[in-house]
Design a protein around this motif. Sequence first.
Motif, mmCIF file in Angstrom:
data_model
loop_
_atom_site.group_PDB
_atom_site.id
_atom_site.type_symbol
_atom_site.label_atom_id
_atom_site.label_comp_id
_atom_site.label_asym_id
_atom_site.label_seq_id
_atom_site.Cartn_x
_atom_site.Cartn_y
_atom_site.Cartn_z
ATOM 1 N N LEU A 52 0.827 -1.196 0.000
ATOM 2 C CA LEU A 52 0.000 0.000 0.000
ATOM 3 C C LEU A 52 0.866 1.253 0.000
ATOM 4 O O LEU A 52 2.060 1.203 0.332
ATOM 5 C CB LEU A 52 -0.919 -0.003 1.214
ATOM 6 C CG LEU A 52 -1.817 -1.237 1.376
ATOM 7 C CD1 LEU A 52 -2.700 -1.092 2.617
ATOM 8 C CD2 LEU A 52 -2.655 -1.466 0.136
ATOM 9 N N ALA A 53 0.265 2.374 -0.331
ATOM 10 C CA ALA A 53 1.017 3.632 -0.384
ATOM 11 C C ALA A 53 1.550 4.032 0.980
ATOM 12 O O ALA A 53 2.550 4.754 1.068
ATOM 13 C CB ALA A 53 0.123 4.734 -0.950
ATOM 14 N N ASP A 54 0.900 3.571 2.068
ATOM 15 C CA ASP A 54 1.371 3.927 3.408
ATOM 16 C C ASP A 54 2.466 2.997 3.913
ATOM 17 O O ASP A 54 2.903 3.111 5.063
ATOM 18 C CB ASP A 54 0.203 3.947 4.399
ATOM 19 C CG ASP A 54 -0.459 2.582 4.580
ATOM 20 O OD1 ASP A 54 0.088 1.570 4.090
ATOM 21 O OD2 ASP A 54 -1.535 2.526 5.220
ATOM 22 N N GLY A 55 2.909 2.065 3.064
ATOM 23 C CA GLY A 55 4.013 1.177 3.428
ATOM 24 C C GLY A 55 3.602 -0.201 3.899
ATOM 25 O O GLY A 55 4.453 -1.093 4.004
ATOM 26 N N ARG A 56 2.332 -0.403 4.189
ATOM 27 C CA ARG A 56 1.894 -1.731 4.621
ATOM 28 C C ARG A 56 2.004 -2.725 3.480
ATOM 29 O O ARG A 56 1.727 -2.399 2.328
ATOM 30 C CB ARG A 56 0.452 -1.673 5.130
ATOM 31 C CG ARG A 56 0.352 -1.272 6.588
ATOM 32 C CD ARG A 56 -1.086 -1.233 7.053
ATOM 33 N NE ARG A 56 -1.753 -0.011 6.586
ATOM 34 C CZ ARG A 56 -2.831 0.491 7.160
ATOM 35 N NH1 ARG A 56 -3.374 -0.120 8.211
ATOM 36 N NH2 ARG A 56 -3.374 1.604 6.696
ATOM 37 N N ARG A 57 2.383 -3.975 3.828
ATOM 38 C CA ARG A 57 2.485 -5.040 2.843
ATOM 39 C C ARG A 57 1.482 -6.142 3.166
ATOM 40 O O ARG A 57 1.345 -6.547 4.328
ATOM 41 C CB ARG A 57 3.893 -5.621 2.807
ATOM 42 C CG ARG A 57 4.944 -4.658 2.277
ATOM 43 C CD ARG A 57 6.266 -5.373 2.087
ATOM 44 N NE ARG A 57 6.156 -6.431 1.093
ATOM 45 C CZ ARG A 57 7.116 -7.344 0.889
ATOM 46 N NH1 ARG A 57 8.210 -7.327 1.639
ATOM 47 N NH2 ARG A 57 6.955 -8.273 -0.030
ATOM 48 N N LEU A 58 0.796 -6.594 2.140
ATOM 49 C CA LEU A 58 -0.174 -7.666 2.277
ATOM 50 C C LEU A 58 0.353 -8.851 1.475
ATOM 51 O O LEU A 58 0.518 -8.756 0.255
ATOM 52 C CB LEU A 58 -1.538 -7.228 1.739
ATOM 53 C CG LEU A 58 -2.023 -5.845 2.209
ATOM 54 C CD1 LEU A 58 -3.323 -5.467 1.528
ATOM 55 C CD2 LEU A 58 -2.175 -5.822 3.719
ATOM 56 N N ARG A 59 0.635 -9.962 2.171
ATOM 57 C CA ARG A 59 1.247 -11.121 1.515
ATOM 58 C C ARG A 59 0.287 -12.290 1.558
ATOM 59 O O ARG A 59 -0.241 -12.651 2.620
ATOM 60 C CB ARG A 59 2.573 -11.475 2.177
ATOM 61 C CG ARG A 59 3.607 -10.345 2.131
ATOM 62 C CD ARG A 59 4.947 -10.770 2.726
ATOM 63 N NE ARG A 59 5.635 -11.721 1.861
ATOM 64 C CZ ARG A 59 5.872 -12.988 2.181
ATOM 65 N NH1 ARG A 59 5.450 -13.476 3.341
ATOM 66 N NH2 ARG A 59 6.520 -13.780 1.354
ATOM 67 N N ILE A 60 0.061 -12.897 0.405
ATOM 68 C CA ILE A 60 -0.884 -14.000 0.319
ATOM 69 C C ILE A 60 -0.449 -15.169 1.195
ATOM 70 O O ILE A 60 -1.272 -15.770 1.899
ATOM 71 C CB ILE A 60 -1.045 -14.440 -1.151
ATOM 72 C CG1 ILE A 60 -1.682 -13.301 -1.953
ATOM 73 C CG2 ILE A 60 -1.875 -15.716 -1.269
ATOM 74 C CD1 ILE A 60 -1.643 -13.484 -3.455
ATOM 75 N N ALA A 61 0.839 -15.490 1.202
ATOM 76 C CA ALA A 61 1.324 -16.618 2.001
ATOM 77 C C ALA A 61 1.063 -16.416 3.491
ATOM 78 O O ALA A 61 0.790 -17.378 4.218
ATOM 79 C CB ALA A 61 2.819 -16.823 1.751
#
Length: 229
Positions: A169-178
């Motif tokens: 995301l633009a705010d730096g958060r990462r969303l990982r499927i695993a």
Amino acid sequence: MRAFLLFLLLLALLALVCSRGWRPPDRYDPWAPLDLRAPPDLFLHYKLGRLGADPRACRATLAQAGARFEPLPDRRGPGACGWTDAVRLRGTGEALLAHPAVVTCPLAASLVLLDRQVLQPAARELYGGPVARIDHVGGYACRNLYGRAAAPLSHHARAAAIDLTGFALADGRRLRIADDWNGQGRAAAFLHRVHNRACEVVGMVLGPDYNLEHHSHFHVEATGWGYCR
């Protein structure tokens, strides 16, 4: 007899209207050029399929949408591997790819739609901001399905598939499927929404619930008529 006469009358009326230059709005016209910036219509998958037969129109469609890409010359081999009408895709016009991916032009168009119509709306609703980066582990790869010697050739071997592993995301958060697919929070809700809505705009999506080999990614293809598992 009356029904036949009515049918002839309708045909005559349609011919008269068309002869005067009238045409239906693009969203009701299956032969209208595809605009990746417009909301999907009933003929989206048909229009995407037509792009595969017209490389010049496909590249023009990508450019119109603001995608960042470079056309690639066709490649033959090794073996039955290679690609036709491929691009090196760097960004969709909304988000960047974590690193450039070699994909067919129709698959690049599908990724633009996936980002615009699915990823960005879901991110803004659940997180209040956009997706800035799409993480993946590549498009083209000369290999068989699941890397097994006796299996058929993978769609990756024709640059017709890409495996998405997560989103930043633009705010730096990462969303990982695993890591987040089986969770209970917003990240899981986001990933499931993306998976469930993806086939509105792409041909096929296989995710973690399909089989163990897809536990860490979404396998995305342009071809097909909306198959999500």
